[in-house]
Design a protein around this motif. Structure first.
Motif, PDB file in Angstrom:
ATOM      1  N   HIS A   1       0.972  -1.338   0.086  1.00  0.00           N
ATOM      2  CA  HIS A   1       0.061   0.056  -0.200  1.00  0.00           C
ATOM      3  C   HIS A   1       0.995   1.109   0.059  1.00  0.00           C
ATOM      4  CE1 HIS A   1       0.563  -0.380   4.140  1.00  0.00           C
ATOM      5  NE2 HIS A   1       0.221   0.971   4.465  1.00  0.00           N
ATOM      6  N   ASN A   2       2.279   1.259   0.331  1.00  0.00           N
ATOM      7  CA  ASN A   2       3.199   2.316   0.332  1.00  0.00           C
ATOM      8  C   ASN A   2       4.013   2.146  -0.931  1.00  0.00           C
ATOM      9  OD1 ASN A   2       2.481   3.754   2.503  1.00  0.00           O
ATOM     10  ND2 ASN A   2       3.566   2.563   3.856  1.00  0.00           N
ATOM     11  N   TYR A   3       4.367   3.167  -1.587  1.00  0.00           N
ATOM     12  CA  TYR A   3       5.314   3.369  -2.269  1.00  0.00           C
ATOM     13  C   TYR A   3       6.648   3.590  -1.652  1.00  0.00           C
ATOM     14  CZ  TYR A   3       8.599   4.832  -6.117  1.00  0.00           C
ATOM     15  OH  TYR A   3       9.720   4.747  -7.019  1.00  0.00           O
ATOM     16  N   GLN A   4       7.781   2.803  -1.710  1.00  0.00           N
ATOM     17  CA  GLN A   4       9.069   3.030  -0.992  1.00  0.00           C
ATOM     18  C   GLN A   4      10.051   3.379  -2.031  1.00  0.00           C
ATOM     19  OE1 GLN A   4      11.019  -0.445   0.796  1.00  0.00           O
ATOM     20  NE2 GLN A   4       9.770  -1.779  -0.441  1.00  0.00           N
ATOM     21  N   TRP A   5      10.887   4.323  -1.645  1.00  0.00           N
ATOM     22  CA  TRP A   5      12.294   4.692  -2.430  1.00  0.00           C
ATOM     23  C   TRP A   5      13.192   3.701  -1.839  1.00  0.00           C
ATOM     24  CZ3 TRP A   5      13.783   5.850  -6.758  1.00  0.00           C
ATOM     25  CH2 TRP A   5      15.296   6.165  -6.878  1.00  0.00           C
ATOM     26  N   ILE A   6      13.550   2.557  -2.431  1.00  0.00           N
ATOM     27  CA  ILE A   6      14.333   1.399  -1.820  1.00  0.00           C
ATOM     28  C   ILE A   6      15.656   1.862  -1.698  1.00  0.00           C
ATOM     29  CG2 ILE A   6      15.295  -0.703  -2.455  1.00  0.00           C
ATOM     30  CD1 ILE A   6      12.675  -1.548  -3.651  1.00  0.00           C
ATOM     31  N   PRO A   7      16.372   2.738  -2.697  1.00  0.00           N
ATOM     32  CA  PRO A   7      17.714   3.046  -2.311  1.00  0.00           C
ATOM     33  C   PRO A   7      18.025   3.850  -1.055  1.00  0.00           C
ATOM     34  CG  PRO A   7      17.256   3.396  -4.595  1.00  0.00           C
ATOM     35  CD  PRO A   7      15.843   2.963  -4.074  1.00  0.00           C
ATOM     36  N   SER A   8      16.980   4.284  -0.255  1.00  0.00           N
ATOM     37  CA  SER A   8      17.366   5.126   0.906  1.00  0.00           C
ATOM     38  C   SER A   8      17.174   4.243   2.041  1.00  0.00           C
ATOM     39  CB  SER A   8      16.633   6.478   0.880  1.00  0.00           C
ATOM     40  OG  SER A   8      16.598   7.310   0.015  1.00  0.00           O
ATOM     41  N   ASN A   9      16.719   2.890   1.710  1.00  0.00           N
ATOM     42  CA  ASN A   9      16.823   2.080   2.745  1.00  0.00           C
ATOM     43  C   ASN A   9      17.876   1.881   3.549  1.00  0.00           C
ATOM     44  OD1 ASN A   9      13.999   1.353   2.416  1.00  0.00           O
ATOM     45  ND2 ASN A   9      14.737  -0.659   1.303  1.00  0.00           N
ATOM     46  N   ILE A  10      19.163   1.979   3.089  1.00  0.00           N
ATOM     47  CA  ILE A  10      20.181   2.229   3.541  1.00  0.00           C
ATOM     48  C   ILE A  10      20.474   3.007   4.888  1.00  0.00           C
ATOM     49  CG2 ILE A  10      23.090   2.645   2.925  1.00  0.00           C
ATOM     50  CD1 ILE A  10      21.575   0.284   1.428  1.00  0.00           C
ATOM     51  N   TRP A  11      19.939   4.077   4.693  1.00  0.00           N
ATOM     52  CA  TRP A  11      19.849   5.074   5.663  1.00  0.00           C
ATOM     53  C   TRP A  11      19.002   4.462   6.732  1.00  0.00           C
ATOM     54  CZ3 TRP A  11      19.927   9.580   1.721  1.00  0.00           C
ATOM     55  CH2 TRP A  11      21.170   9.588   0.917  1.00  0.00           C
ATOM     56  N   VAL A  12      18.019   4.309   6.453  1.00  0.00           N
ATOM     57  CA  VAL A  12      16.946   3.509   7.540  1.00  0.00           C
ATOM     58  C   VAL A  12      17.534   2.418   8.218  1.00  0.00           C
ATOM     59  CG1 VAL A  12      14.659   2.293   7.810  1.00  0.00           C
ATOM     60  CG2 VAL A  12      15.018   4.204   6.165  1.00  0.00           C
ATOM     61  N   GLY A  13      18.616   1.738   7.451  1.00  0.00           N
ATOM     62  CA  GLY A  13      19.002   0.388   8.315  1.00  0.00           C
ATOM     63  C   GLY A  13      20.222   0.954   9.160  1.00  0.00           C
ATOM     64  N   ILE A  14      20.611   2.219   9.177  1.00  0.00           N
ATOM     65  CA  ILE A  14      21.586   2.744  10.232  1.00  0.00           C
ATOM     66  C   ILE A  14      20.809   3.588  11.265  1.00  0.00           C
ATOM     67  CG2 ILE A  14      23.734   2.065   8.809  1.00  0.00           C
ATOM     68  CD1 ILE A  14      23.601   5.180   8.378  1.00  0.00           C
ATOM     69  N   GLY A  15      19.457   3.517  10.963  1.00  0.00           N
ATOM     70  CA  GLY A  15      18.710   4.510  12.206  1.00  0.00           C
ATOM     71  C   GLY A  15      18.890   5.998  11.773  1.00  0.00           C
TER      72      GLY A  15
ATOM     73  N   GLN B   1      14.248  -1.146   9.202  1.00  0.00           N
ATOM     74  CA  GLN B   1      13.943  -0.598  10.494  1.00  0.00           C
ATOM     75  C   GLN B   1      14.549  -1.685  11.489  1.00  0.00           C
ATOM     76  OE1 GLN B   1      10.037   0.042   9.812  1.00  0.00           O
ATOM     77  NE2 GLN B   1      10.101   1.956  10.664  1.00  0.00           N
ATOM     78  N   HIS B   2      14.253  -2.830  11.206  1.00  0.00           N
ATOM     79  CA  HIS B   2      14.699  -4.067  12.021  1.00  0.00           C
ATOM     80  C   HIS B   2      16.220  -4.049  12.081  1.00  0.00           C
ATOM     81  CE1 HIS B   2      13.448  -8.335  12.814  1.00  0.00           C
ATOM     82  NE2 HIS B   2      13.704  -8.026  13.839  1.00  0.00           N
ATOM     83  N   ALA B   3      16.916  -3.970  10.975  1.00  0.00           N
ATOM     84  CA  ALA B   3      18.201  -3.930  10.845  1.00  0.00           C
ATOM     85  C   ALA B   3      18.760  -2.865  11.739  1.00  0.00           C
ATOM     86  CB  ALA B   3      18.677  -3.754   9.493  1.00  0.00           C
ATOM     87  N   ALA B   4      18.195  -1.627  11.714  1.00  0.00           N
ATOM     88  CA  ALA B   4      18.687  -0.613  12.474  1.00  0.00           C
ATOM     89  C   ALA B   4      18.639  -0.831  14.114  1.00  0.00           C
ATOM     90  CB  ALA B   4      17.737   0.739  12.281  1.00  0.00           C
ATOM     91  N   ASP B   5      17.371  -1.508  14.479  1.00  0.00           N
ATOM     92  CA  ASP B   5      17.124  -2.082  15.815  1.00  0.00           C
ATOM     93  C   ASP B   5      18.291  -2.986  16.133  1.00  0.00           C
ATOM     94  OD1 ASP B   5      14.952  -0.537  15.861  1.00  0.00           O
ATOM     95  OD2 ASP B   5      13.651  -2.353  15.564  1.00  0.00           O
TER      96      ASP B   5
END
Ligand SMILES: Cc1cc2nc3c(=O)[nH]c(=O)nc-3n(C[C@H](O)[C@H](O)[C@H](O)COP(=O)(O)OP(=O)(O)OC[C@H]3O[C@@H](n4cnc5c(N)ncnc54)[C@H](O)[C@@H]3O)c2cc1C
Lengths: 485, 43
Positions: free
Chosen positions: A37-51, A147-151
């Motif tokens: 249901h959400n569009y996600q800009w996958i390349p920025s997952n990297i920054w989500v993954g380090i919190g 998000q899980h990786a950041a935790d």
């Protein structure tokens, strides 16, 4: 009036839907079927993954945007393909709703044109114990995984502060034929920078583990690029960066099992090895979704449509690496059996890998599958949309728009650390993506004037600028179409 | 001997003024390469 059904609302599906809607008169229907249901800009997952970035900054809900723009939308997943229709229906796909009151219900969705932009299946199941979050191993392939990786990373940092012994981080690929090394490369550099920022870097050993035969292969056979005006291989460039940041590496590693704190792999010498870790992020294999297809009588015709991923206008004849040609790669992403079906982005079956295939003495294939990054996914989706628009307008099939990965450039702006003044990025452009050894004989199949590398703070700003520009474009804000794919 | 990133190069890589001009240069160069056209490979 024509009905165009787009399966998937990732980079490829959403790009195709936006261009079709903008350029086609309203009497034609554009319908997106996607489970997210959400569009996600996958390349920025990297920054989500380090919190360092919240997931809400890289996502937005699709339904309100599609409603405003006149794009129909079903939150559902396709389960089977019926390209000849049946006695009562023209060509259709069966979709299953995944949300709301209709959840679990199936429906036949008919079409005049079908765009399969379902990307890859993240095949965690192909490596025992790789499921994200189990065994202290994580993924950054979706925003929730990230998000899980950041935790997990936060827990590691806390542990490092109280630990007597040094801890170990392992980042790379989690399957002998995984792809997307670029994402893992970005993640390891961002983790390294984050550990320094949090003042625990000295207590943590960082290791790259990859199925690549050499550093900087990236599933593209590596490249010769110009760096500071001098020729340099991507191998030397990555080695230079890893040495600078104290990152060690294991290459030619086909990870086959993960247990709590241990990765098991076979290497290209055929040895079975184990590597301990306290935190790992490993990219899974990307596979096709396992869709089935049927003809009008209900007979199975899956092999006319799929070869893992969807069959398109590529030359799939099996042949040795030495005989591969750039011409084997598709140009229009049209299925040869059903000309009203197309598969841009990651959804199409590549004719072969780009990296040289390698086997261990035990017969295990250990080499990267071909990467298909965001830019080519957007470009191929747009050209598919343009060919469909022309075909509708002309009343006959038109395939004027072409875009082979062998005649297309790509930019990989790898974040190498977050921070407006302290960040860094490694910018690499490659032209063409699939090497053309005939045209560029002396420079490893690539145009050295258009294949370059650069390291520095500016690369981080470019990556940030792209983040904002592509989210603006995806939200279809005023003049969004002026931003190239 | 593999290349090393020297201290001077590091300072250059993190200098915001130099990198500001680099940023403009990179954007233009990337745009020209990526959006500079694509096509088929077969005749
Ligand atoms: C962590 C990470 C970082 C990356 N960084 C970069 C980068 O910096 N630059 C770059 O160029 N590329 C990058 N990439 C690659 C880029 O994200 C992909 O190339 C791109 O997302 C591919 O687009 P796609 O639309 O083909 O597939 P996807 O984006 O995977 O989209 C597939 C869509 O299909 C939908 N779908 C799945 N199953 C079904 C079904 N049964 N029915 C209907 N719909 C379905 C999905 O929900 C999704 O909406 C990165 C990838 C990862 C994982």
């Amino acid at each position: 009036m024509s009905k165009i059904v787009i399966l998937g609302a990732g980079i490829a599906g959403h790009t195709a839907a936006s261009h079709l809607r903008r350029k086609l008169p309203k009497e034609h229907e554009v319908l997106v079927v996607s489970p997210n249901h959400n569009y996600q800009w996958i390349p920025s997952n990297i920054w989500v993954g380090i919190g360092r970035m919240e997931a809400r900054k890289i996502t937005f809900p699709l339904a309100p945007l599609y409603k405003r723009k006149g794009i129909n939308y079903k939150q559902a997943k396709v389960v089977s393909f019926h390209p000849e229709g049946d006695a009562d229906h023209p060509p259709y796909v069966v979709v299953e709703y995944v949300y709301g009151e209709q959840r679990g219900e199936k429906e036949k969705v008919t079409y005049d044109y079908l765009i399969n932009a379902t990307g890859p299946k993240l095949a965690f199941d192909l490596t025992e114990g790789l499921e994200p979050g189990s065994n202290d191993v994580y993924s950054v392939c979706t925003y929730s995984h990230a998000q899980h990786a950041a935790d997990g990373l936060e827990k590691l940092i806390q542990k490092a502060r109280n630990s007597e012994k040094p801890l170990k981080v392992l980042i790379g690929t989690g399957h002998p034929k995984a792809t997307c090394q670029g994402a893992a490369f970005e993640y390891i550099l961002n983790v390294e920078k984050e550990l320094r920022r949090r003042k625990v870097r000295d207590y943590i050993q960082l290791k790259w583990i990859s199925n690549e035969p050499a550093l900087g292969d990236f599933g593209m056979d590596g490249m010769l690029l110009s760096y500071g005006g001098e020729p340099m291989t991507s191998n030397d460039m990555v080695e230079m960066v890893f040495r600078d940041r104290g990152i060690e590496w294991i290459l030619g590693a086909g990870v086959n099992k993960v247990e709590k704190g241990e990765v098991h792999y076979e290497n290209l010498a055929g040895e079975q090895k184990t590597e301990p870790f306290d935190f790992a992020m490993l990219i899974p294999a990307f596979s096709g979704h396992g869709f089935k297809a049927y003809d009008k009588t209900g007979e199975g015709i899956t092999d006319k449509l799929f070869k893992g991923f969807m069959i398109v206008d590529a030359d799939y004849t099996p042949k040795p690496y030495e005989e591969w040609k750039v011409q084997d790669w598709p140009e229009t992403y049209q299925n040869p059996s059903y000309p009203n079906i197309f598969a841009p982005g990651i959804a199409f079956a590549p004719p072969h890998s780009i990296s040289k295939p390698r086997k261990s003495p035990n017969g295990t294939e250990i080499f990267p599958s071909p990467p298909r990054t965001g830019m080519p996914s957007g470009i191929t989706a747009k050209l598919v949309a343009d060919n469909i628009i022309d075909s509708i307008k002309k009343g006959k099939t038109s395939l004027e728009h072409k875009g082979s990965l062998g005649n297309m450039g790509a930019a990989c702006i790898a974040s190498a650390g977050y921070g407006l003044t302290s960040g860094s990025g490694i910018s690499i452009t490659t032209y063409p993506i699939v090497p053309d050894y005939q045209k560029y004989k002396t420079t490893g199949g690539r145009n050295i004037k258009k294949t370059f590398g650069d390291i520095g703070l500016a690369g981080h700003w470019v990556k940030l600028a792209l983040h904002y520009a592509f989210i603006y474009k995806a939200k279809m804000k005023p003049f969004w179409w002026l931003i190239p794919e | 001997m593999k290349k090393k990133i020297t201290k001077a190069q590091k300072a250059y890589m993190q200098n915001p003024i130099i990198q500001f001009f680099k940023f403009i240069y990179l954007n233009i160069r990337i745009l020209l390469i990526v959006a500079g056209g694509h096509g088929g490979t077969r005749k």
